[in-house]
Design an enzyme around this catalytic site. Structure first.
Site, PDB file in Angstrom:
ATOM      1  N   ASP A 103       0.230  33.305 -22.806  1.00 54.18           N
ATOM      2  CA  ASP A 103      -0.929  33.173 -22.294  1.00 54.18           C
ATOM      3  C   ASP A 103      -1.220  33.670 -21.287  1.00 54.18           C
ATOM      4  O   ASP A 103      -1.175  34.482 -20.448  1.00 54.18           O
ATOM      5  CB  ASP A 103      -1.957  32.280 -23.466  1.00 54.18           C
ATOM      6  CG  ASP A 103      -3.201  32.190 -23.642  1.00 54.18           C
ATOM      7  OD1 ASP A 103      -4.437  33.244 -23.497  1.00 54.18           O
ATOM      8  OD2 ASP A 103      -3.797  30.782 -23.032  1.00 54.18           O
ATOM      9  N   ARG A 165      -0.002  22.821 -37.354  1.00 54.59           N
ATOM     10  CA  ARG A 165       2.034  23.403 -36.331  1.00 54.59           C
ATOM     11  C   ARG A 165       2.700  23.516 -37.985  1.00 54.59           C
ATOM     12  O   ARG A 165       3.443  24.824 -37.976  1.00 54.59           O
ATOM     13  CB  ARG A 165       2.248  22.266 -35.845  1.00 54.59           C
ATOM     14  CG  ARG A 165       1.555  22.411 -34.737  1.00 54.59           C
ATOM     15  CD  ARG A 165       2.716  20.509 -34.063  1.00 54.59           C
ATOM     16  NE  ARG A 165       2.441  20.487 -32.665  1.00 54.59           N
ATOM     17  CZ  ARG A 165       2.213  20.860 -31.212  1.00 54.59           C
ATOM     18  NH1 ARG A 165       2.237  22.374 -30.927  1.00 54.59           N
ATOM     19  NH2 ARG A 165       1.485  20.395 -30.623  1.00 54.59           N
TER      20      ARG A 165
HETATM   21  P1  IMP Z   1      -0.242  29.632 -21.038  1.00 59.87           P
HETATM   22  O1  IMP Z   1       0.691  28.699 -19.605  1.00 59.87           O
HETATM   23  O2  IMP Z   1      -2.131  29.170 -20.400  1.00 59.87           O
HETATM   24  O3  IMP Z   1       0.620  30.795 -21.064  1.00 59.87           O
HETATM   25  O4  IMP Z   1      -0.087  28.986 -22.029  1.00 59.87           O
HETATM   26  C1  IMP Z   1       1.138  28.618 -22.524  1.00 59.87           C
HETATM   27  C2  IMP Z   1       0.792  27.317 -23.935  1.00 59.87           C
HETATM   28  O5  IMP Z   1      -0.605  26.811 -24.128  1.00 59.87           O
HETATM   29  C3  IMP Z   1       1.784  27.596 -25.143  1.00 59.87           C
HETATM   30  O6  IMP Z   1       3.383  27.317 -25.009  1.00 59.87           O
HETATM   31  C4  IMP Z   1       0.794  27.349 -25.899  1.00 59.87           C
HETATM   32  O7  IMP Z   1       1.296  26.076 -26.190  1.00 59.87           O
HETATM   33  C5  IMP Z   1      -0.518  26.566 -25.271  1.00 59.87           C
HETATM   34  N1  IMP Z   1      -2.134  27.749 -26.269  1.00 59.87           N
HETATM   35  C6  IMP Z   1      -2.060  28.986 -25.073  1.00 59.87           C
HETATM   36  N2  IMP Z   1      -2.415  29.751 -26.097  1.00 59.87           N
HETATM   37  C7  IMP Z   1      -2.650  29.090 -27.419  1.00 59.87           C
HETATM   38  C8  IMP Z   1      -3.566  29.495 -28.408  1.00 59.87           C
HETATM   39  O8  IMP Z   1      -3.762  30.679 -28.716  1.00 59.87           O
HETATM   40  N3  IMP Z   1      -3.247  28.465 -29.770  1.00 59.87           N
HETATM   41  C9  IMP Z   1      -2.110  27.972 -29.082  1.00 59.87           C
HETATM   42  N4  IMP Z   1      -1.878  26.815 -28.527  1.00 59.87           N
HETATM   43  C10 IMP Z   1      -1.529  27.976 -27.335  1.00 59.87           C
END
Ligand code: IMP
Ligand code: MG
Length: 175
Positions: A103, A165
């Site tokens: 993300d 999930r």
């Molecule tokens: P990042 O550090 O923002 O890239 O977030 C990564 C983590 O956030 C992922 O491993 C997910 O566990 C959670 N995450 C981010 N976006 C989503 C989403 O749209 N749905 C569910 N979990 C998300």
């Protein structure tokens, strides 16, 4: 509260199965003759990892890490910590990290930086989904299932507050 009726299918289980077959053939080709160490990022990657390894026919070893970046809800805190660390030694191994979604990229860059310091023979990333519109830290994904729009997705391992999930499809939540 989010009701099941607010969910719409974004990627069906049939499309997921096709993507896994494609990823498995790419990974099999690239890791031929090797014994890679797959590191699943808990909890979101467990369904994807379980389906992927059964298509591989490679002598893989599996370990897990648990990172926390999200509190309850949809927004990242921006701070990552390792809640559960690795058991397997990483030095000299061909490491493939398995993640559910990239993300902002903050979580996975933290983990990749951490692993790089442990001197693996190679280090690559396989992600089920990528949400590039929200990226804050550049991340290169070696094996990718799907690029997804800027919506909060659940199912196939991904949760919203620990729910959904178990869904076989990747769904998005209505705003
Ligand atoms: P990042 O550090 O923002 O890239 O977030 C990564 C983590 O956030 C992922 O491993 C997910 O566990 C959670 N995450 C981010 N976006 C989503 C989403 O749209 N749905 C569910 N979990 C998300
Ligand atoms: Mg995750």
């Amino acid at each position: 509260m989010v009701a099941q009726s607010q969910l719409n299918i974004l990627v069906s289980h049939e499309e997921i199965a096709k993507a896994i077959a494609r990823l498995a053939s790419e990974i099999k080709r690239d890791y031929q003759g090797k014994q890679p160490l797959f590191i699943g990022v808990l909890k979101g990657s467990f369904v994807f990892l379980a389906d992927l390894i059964r298509q591989l026919d490679l002598p893989v070893e599996i370990d897990f890490v648990k990172l926390s970046s999200y509190g309850a809800g949809r927004k990242t805190s921006g701070k990552v910590s390792m809640v559960q660390g690795l058991k397997a030694p990483v030095k000299g191994r061909d490491v493939l990290v398995i993640e559910d979604i990239v993300d902002t990229g903050i979580t996975i860059s933290f983990l990749l930086d951490y692993l790089r310091k442990k001197k693996p023979a190679s280090l690559k990333l396989c992600a089920l989904t990528d949400k590039p519109s929200r990226r804050k830290v550049p991340v290169s994904i070696d094996y990718l299932g799907f690029t997804v729009p800027d919506k909060f997705i659940v199912g196939y391992g991904l949760d919203f507050d620990e729910k959904f999930r178990h869904l076989p499809d990747i769904c998005f939540l209505e705003d």
